[in-house]
Design an enzyme around this catalytic site. Sequence first.
Site, mmCIF file in Angstrom:
data_model
loop_
_atom_site.group_PDB
_atom_site.id
_atom_site.type_symbol
_atom_site.label_atom_id
_atom_site.label_comp_id
_atom_site.label_asym_id
_atom_site.label_seq_id
_atom_site.Cartn_x
_atom_site.Cartn_y
_atom_site.Cartn_z
ATOM 1 N N TYR A 56 -2.865 9.420 -1.985
ATOM 2 C CA TYR A 56 -2.507 8.350 -2.920
ATOM 3 C C TYR A 56 -2.612 8.843 -4.361
ATOM 4 C CZ TYR A 56 -2.695 5.140 1.061
ATOM 5 O OH TYR A 56 -2.484 4.521 2.268
ATOM 6 N N SER A 99 -4.048 6.114 12.302
ATOM 7 C CA SER A 99 -3.070 5.267 11.617
ATOM 8 C C SER A 99 -1.692 5.624 12.157
ATOM 9 C CB SER A 99 -3.137 5.509 10.109
ATOM 10 O OG SER A 99 -2.195 4.710 9.442
ATOM 11 N N TRP A 135 -1.082 -2.523 7.309
ATOM 12 C CA TRP A 135 -0.617 -2.089 5.977
ATOM 13 C C TRP A 135 0.710 -2.765 5.626
ATOM 14 C CZ3 TRP A 135 3.819 1.019 5.347
ATOM 15 C CH2 TRP A 135 4.198 1.884 6.379
#
Length: 325
Positions: free
Chosen positions: A62, A165, A232
């Site tokens: 990120y 994920s 998400w």
Amino acid sequence: MEKITIPHTTLSGSKLILGCMGLGGGWDAGTVLTKAHEKEARDFVEAGLELGANFYDHANIYAHGRAEEVFGRILKERPGLRDQLILQSKVGIRWKDTPKDTPQRFDFSRQNILEATEAILKRLGTDHLEILLLHRPDPLWDAQEVAEAVALLKAQGKVRYFGVSNQNRFQMEYLQSMLPDPLVANQLQLSLLHSGFAEVGISFNQHAPQYPDGWEGTVEYCRMHQVTMQAWSPIDRGVLTGDLTGQPENVKATAALVKKLAQQHSTTPEAIQLAWLLKHPAGIVPVLGTSKPERLRACAKALDVTLSREEWYSLFGAARGATMP
Ligand SMILES: NC(=O)c1ccc[n+]([C@@H]2O[C@H](COP(=O)([O-])OP(=O)(O)OC[C@H]3O[C@@H](n4cnc5c(N)ncnc54)[C@H](OP(=O)(O)O)[C@@H]3O)[C@@H](O)[C@H]2O)c1
């Protein structure tokens, strides 16, 4: 904000996770952190604390690490804060040119997992993460190798719990078969406009299924093994509350229904979108993506909303653009 014990752990986490992808100035590799980025992160953390949220989601990619770095600066400013928080981050995606002349890629190698985690800890200024997730499946992975990295990080006290994920049931099963401890989370894209997780359950044996590839058994695996499904992009990045010009009819109809239900429940459209996920009996935990305190507060109202079965299906029907069956 209400907290729940995260299954397989001793952690008590807020029912909404605060995603940190918006911190640190975006996706340009060359951006340098400024006081403005620090203020944004400080305001974000303070708004989260006011709401009683204690669970933060990061990833090493990120803002090219700057999201973690700026968050680390805020932790440093507030001694004692770190111990009140659950910090989760992710490894496994590598940017192009890291090192020079390499392509963008996934990397679940032992070496990358260990090195990337060390770098996360350094940026956040902490000696451990509560949870580490493998970000996106790496076709070249060897679960035995991942298990070695996991065992080492755990033994060193650098990571307490592990999860994944964007993995399907079979990938989770494969990894779990090599691990002594249960996976605690699977972070997936789940929302009204990305509802494959619900669609898969009703498409089987239909004449015209909108069958989402890869979802088969994933929700059931998570429920049977108490792997928390974290959502998400839970409000679809603002599509339903933004400019609807040019959007398909199902999106327009969903936005209208979200607005109407928000009025009926005296709440915000964001809360209705999140309440739709919270209604699911799997115990989905949304990962909010806004960096704006105001929008964060609008989202947090979701915890005061309970949709009826009929409202849930009306929203689902509007979003999929077809009745059932
Ligand atoms: N595991 C994965 O592969 C994966 C992938 C993506 C994200 N994530 C995690 O999930 C979190 C949430 O993802 P997300 O950010 O995509 O989720 P989201 O909550 O659906 O969307 C938030 C984003 O949409 C913008 N937005 C929301 N409402 C808006 C509106 N009405 N008008 C204009 N913009 C609006 C926000 O901007 P503002 O900041 O201006 O409000 C923010 O950039 C991330 O922070 C990250 O932690 C994980």
